[in-house]
Design a protein around this motif. Structure first.
Motif, PDB file in Angstrom:
ATOM      1  N   ARG A 102       0.836  -1.199   0.000  1.00 45.21           N
ATOM      2  CA  ARG A 102       0.000   0.000   0.000  1.00 45.21           C
ATOM      3  C   ARG A 102       0.868   1.245   0.000  1.00 45.21           C
ATOM      4  NH1 ARG A 102      -5.245  -1.341   1.604  1.00 45.21           N
ATOM      5  NH2 ARG A 102      -5.411  -3.455   2.370  1.00 45.21           N
ATOM      6  N   ILE A 103       0.416   2.249  -0.734  1.00 48.19           N
ATOM      7  CA  ILE A 103       1.050   3.566  -0.743  1.00 48.19           C
ATOM      8  C   ILE A 103      -0.031   4.552  -0.348  1.00 48.19           C
ATOM      9  CG2 ILE A 103       2.173   5.325  -2.162  1.00 48.19           C
ATOM     10  CD1 ILE A 103       3.049   3.022  -4.017  1.00 48.19           C
ATOM     11  N   ILE A 104       0.240   5.342   0.700  1.00 48.67           N
ATOM     12  CA  ILE A 104      -0.727   6.330   1.154  1.00 48.67           C
ATOM     13  C   ILE A 104      -0.170   7.711   0.820  1.00 48.67           C
ATOM     14  CG2 ILE A 104      -1.949   7.311   3.121  1.00 48.67           C
ATOM     15  CD1 ILE A 104      -1.809   4.528   4.406  1.00 48.67           C
ATOM     16  N   VAL A 105      -0.991   8.518   0.148  1.00 47.15           N
ATOM     17  CA  VAL A 105      -0.585   9.848  -0.282  1.00 47.15           C
ATOM     18  C   VAL A 105      -1.573  10.855   0.291  1.00 47.15           C
ATOM     19  CG1 VAL A 105      -0.146  11.316  -2.272  1.00 47.15           C
ATOM     20  CG2 VAL A 105       0.316   8.871  -2.421  1.00 47.15           C
ATOM     21  N   TRP A 106      -1.040  11.877   0.995  1.00 54.18           N
ATOM     22  CA  TRP A 106      -1.907  12.907   1.554  1.00 54.18           C
ATOM     23  C   TRP A 106      -2.059  14.062   0.580  1.00 54.18           C
ATOM     24  CZ3 TRP A 106       0.700   9.564   4.543  1.00 54.18           C
ATOM     25  CH2 TRP A 106      -0.012   8.978   5.596  1.00 54.18           C
ATOM     26  N   ALA A 107      -3.018  14.927   0.845  1.00 51.67           N
ATOM     27  CA  ALA A 107      -3.350  16.036  -0.049  1.00 51.67           C
ATOM     28  C   ALA A 107      -2.185  16.985  -0.261  1.00 51.67           C
ATOM     29  CB  ALA A 107      -4.550  16.804   0.499  1.00 51.67           C
ATOM     30  N   ASP A 108      -1.256  17.063   0.669  1.00 51.09           N
ATOM     31  CA  ASP A 108      -0.160  18.022   0.540  1.00 51.09           C
ATOM     32  C   ASP A 108       1.072  17.454  -0.171  1.00 51.09           C
ATOM     33  OD1 ASP A 108       0.476  16.279   2.569  1.00 51.09           O
ATOM     34  OD2 ASP A 108       1.407  17.804   3.834  1.00 51.09           O
ATOM     35  N   VAL A 109       0.953  16.265  -0.774  1.00 51.78           N
ATOM     36  CA  VAL A 109       2.092  15.677  -1.474  1.00 51.78           C
ATOM     37  C   VAL A 109       2.448  16.542  -2.692  1.00 51.78           C
ATOM     38  CG1 VAL A 109       0.766  14.171  -3.012  1.00 51.78           C
ATOM     39  CG2 VAL A 109       3.076  13.530  -2.369  1.00 51.78           C
ATOM     40  N   GLU A 110       3.727  16.662  -2.957  1.00 50.10           N
ATOM     41  CA  GLU A 110       4.166  17.410  -4.135  1.00 50.10           C
ATOM     42  C   GLU A 110       3.845  16.592  -5.381  1.00 50.10           C
ATOM     43  OE1 GLU A 110       8.276  18.402  -3.940  1.00 50.10           O
ATOM     44  OE2 GLU A 110       8.053  19.613  -2.142  1.00 50.10           O
ATOM     45  N   ALA A 111       3.243  17.239  -6.361  1.00 46.20           N
ATOM     46  CA  ALA A 111       2.843  16.551  -7.589  1.00 46.20           C
ATOM     47  C   ALA A 111       4.048  15.929  -8.291  1.00 46.20           C
ATOM     48  CB  ALA A 111       2.120  17.511  -8.522  1.00 46.20           C
ATOM     49  N   ALA A 112       5.179  16.614  -8.295  1.00 46.95           N
ATOM     50  CA  ALA A 112       6.366  16.089  -8.973  1.00 46.95           C
ATOM     51  C   ALA A 112       6.854  14.803  -8.294  1.00 46.95           C
ATOM     52  CB  ALA A 112       7.473  17.141  -8.977  1.00 46.95           C
ATOM     53  N   ALA A 113       6.808  14.772  -6.975  1.00 46.46           N
ATOM     54  CA  ALA A 113       7.250  13.576  -6.241  1.00 46.46           C
ATOM     55  C   ALA A 113       6.319  12.402  -6.524  1.00 46.46           C
ATOM     56  CB  ALA A 113       7.305  13.865  -4.744  1.00 46.46           C
ATOM     57  N   LEU A 114       5.019  12.657  -6.496  1.00 43.52           N
ATOM     58  CA  LEU A 114       4.053  11.595  -6.784  1.00 43.52           C
ATOM     59  C   LEU A 114       4.211  11.091  -8.215  1.00 43.52           C
ATOM     60  CD1 LEU A 114       1.714   9.822  -5.915  1.00 43.52           C
ATOM     61  CD2 LEU A 114       0.159  11.685  -6.513  1.00 43.52           C
ATOM     62  N   SER A 115       4.460  12.001  -9.130  1.00 45.16           N
ATOM     63  CA  SER A 115       4.662  11.626 -10.532  1.00 45.16           C
ATOM     64  C   SER A 115       5.865  10.697 -10.677  1.00 45.16           C
ATOM     65  CB  SER A 115       4.856  12.881 -11.381  1.00 45.16           C
ATOM     66  OG  SER A 115       5.100  12.535 -12.705  1.00 45.16           O
ATOM     67  N   ARG A 116       6.958  10.996  -9.976  1.00 41.77           N
ATOM     68  CA  ARG A 116       8.147  10.124 -10.035  1.00 41.77           C
ATOM     69  C   ARG A 116       7.831   8.734  -9.493  1.00 41.77           C
ATOM     70  NH1 ARG A 116      10.647  14.901  -8.307  1.00 41.77           N
ATOM     71  NH2 ARG A 116      10.718  14.177  -6.158  1.00 41.77           N
ATOM     72  N   VAL A 117       7.056   8.664  -8.410  1.00 44.74           N
ATOM     73  CA  VAL A 117       6.702   7.367  -7.825  1.00 44.74           C
ATOM     74  C   VAL A 117       5.862   6.552  -8.819  1.00 44.74           C
ATOM     75  CG1 VAL A 117       5.330   6.242  -6.021  1.00 44.74           C
ATOM     76  CG2 VAL A 117       6.855   8.128  -5.432  1.00 44.74           C
ATOM     77  N   VAL A 118       4.863   7.184  -9.407  1.00 42.16           N
ATOM     78  CA  VAL A 118       3.986   6.489 -10.352  1.00 42.16           C
ATOM     79  C   VAL A 118       4.773   6.012 -11.567  1.00 42.16           C
ATOM     80  CG1 VAL A 118       2.018   6.769 -11.907  1.00 42.16           C
ATOM     81  CG2 VAL A 118       1.903   7.645  -9.570  1.00 42.16           C
ATOM     82  N   LYS A 119       5.658   6.842 -12.103  1.00 40.81           N
ATOM     83  CA  LYS A 119       6.479   6.434 -13.257  1.00 40.81           C
ATOM     84  C   LYS A 119       7.365   5.252 -12.910  1.00 40.81           C
ATOM     85  CE  LYS A 119       6.546  10.849 -15.639  1.00 40.81           C
ATOM     86  NZ  LYS A 119       7.345  12.040 -16.000  1.00 40.81           N
ATOM     87  N   THR A 120       7.916   5.236 -11.709  1.00 38.98           N
ATOM     88  CA  THR A 120       8.761   4.123 -11.285  1.00 38.98           C
ATOM     89  C   THR A 120       7.951   2.845 -11.173  1.00 38.98           C
ATOM     90  OG1 THR A 120      10.223   5.637 -10.089  1.00 38.98           O
ATOM     91  CG2 THR A 120      10.312   3.308  -9.470  1.00 38.98           C
ATOM     92  N   LEU A 121       6.735   2.934 -10.654  1.00 36.48           N
ATOM     93  CA  LEU A 121       5.894   1.747 -10.503  1.00 36.48           C
ATOM     94  C   LEU A 121       5.446   1.179 -11.843  1.00 36.48           C
ATOM     95  CD1 LEU A 121       3.689   2.871  -7.503  1.00 36.48           C
ATOM     96  CD2 LEU A 121       5.497   1.137  -7.492  1.00 36.48           C
ATOM     97  N   ARG A 122       5.359   2.013 -12.869  1.00 36.86           N
ATOM     98  CA  ARG A 122       4.908   1.553 -14.185  1.00 36.86           C
ATOM     99  C   ARG A 122       5.951   0.708 -14.879  1.00 36.86           C
ATOM    100  NH1 ARG A 122       2.644   6.434 -17.474  1.00 36.86           N
ATOM    101  NH2 ARG A 122       2.181   4.759 -18.908  1.00 36.86           N
ATOM    102  N   ARG A 123       7.193   0.738 -14.422  1.00 42.68           N
ATOM    103  CA  ARG A 123       8.281  -0.012 -15.087  1.00 42.68           C
ATOM    104  C   ARG A 123       8.223  -1.465 -14.805  1.00 42.68           C
ATOM    105  NH1 ARG A 123      13.235   4.121 -13.995  1.00 42.68           N
ATOM    106  NH2 ARG A 123      12.333   5.823 -15.119  1.00 42.68           N
TER     107      ARG A 123
END
Length: 123
Positions: A102-123
């Motif tokens: 599980r990955i929990i993301v709060w409303a104040d997460v930086e969009a760029a950081a979340l984007s990097r995490v999602v791109k890494t998971l897609r690999r």
């Protein structure tokens, strides 16, 4: 374009011309394992649509839908106050991976950081 004697010359836009072997080399690069068509196009200063056109011209069949990642179910639950939420945040998102992680993301997460995490998971 015509030139106006009262002002600077009009800008002329020239079309680039690509040799067939250059096109083939770029198309082959886009077909390599793990290659991103957008990145290959950027590297060669091409529009992505132009690269897709060249791929079609060389007989490359578009990716079949069954090769795409599956759509996973999403559940939206009411907000739950936790000790980890940042002050002022109004919500959270929980991403449950296929293996149960599980990955929990709060409303104040930086969009760029979340984007990097999602791109890494897609690999």
């Amino acid at each position: 374009m015509s030139r106006n004697d009262d002002g600077p010359p009009a800008l002329e836009r020239r079309r680039r011309s690509w040799a067939m072997d250059e096109k083939r080399r770029i198309v082959d690069e886009s077909l390599e394992e793990g290659a991103s068509i957008a990145e290959v196009a950027r590297r060669h200063d091409l529009n992505t649509n132009q690269l897709f056109t060249w791929r079609r011209q060389f007989g490359v069949v578009p990716t079949a839908p069954q090769e795409l990642a599956p759509i996973l179910p999403v559940t939206i639950t009411p907000d739950a106050a936790t000790e980890y939420s940042a002050p002022g945040s109004t919500g959270q998102m929980e991403i449950v991976l296929a293996e149960g992680d599980r990955i929990i993301v709060w409303a104040d997460v930086e969009a760029a950081a979340l984007s990097r995490v999602v791109k890494t998971l897609r690999r």
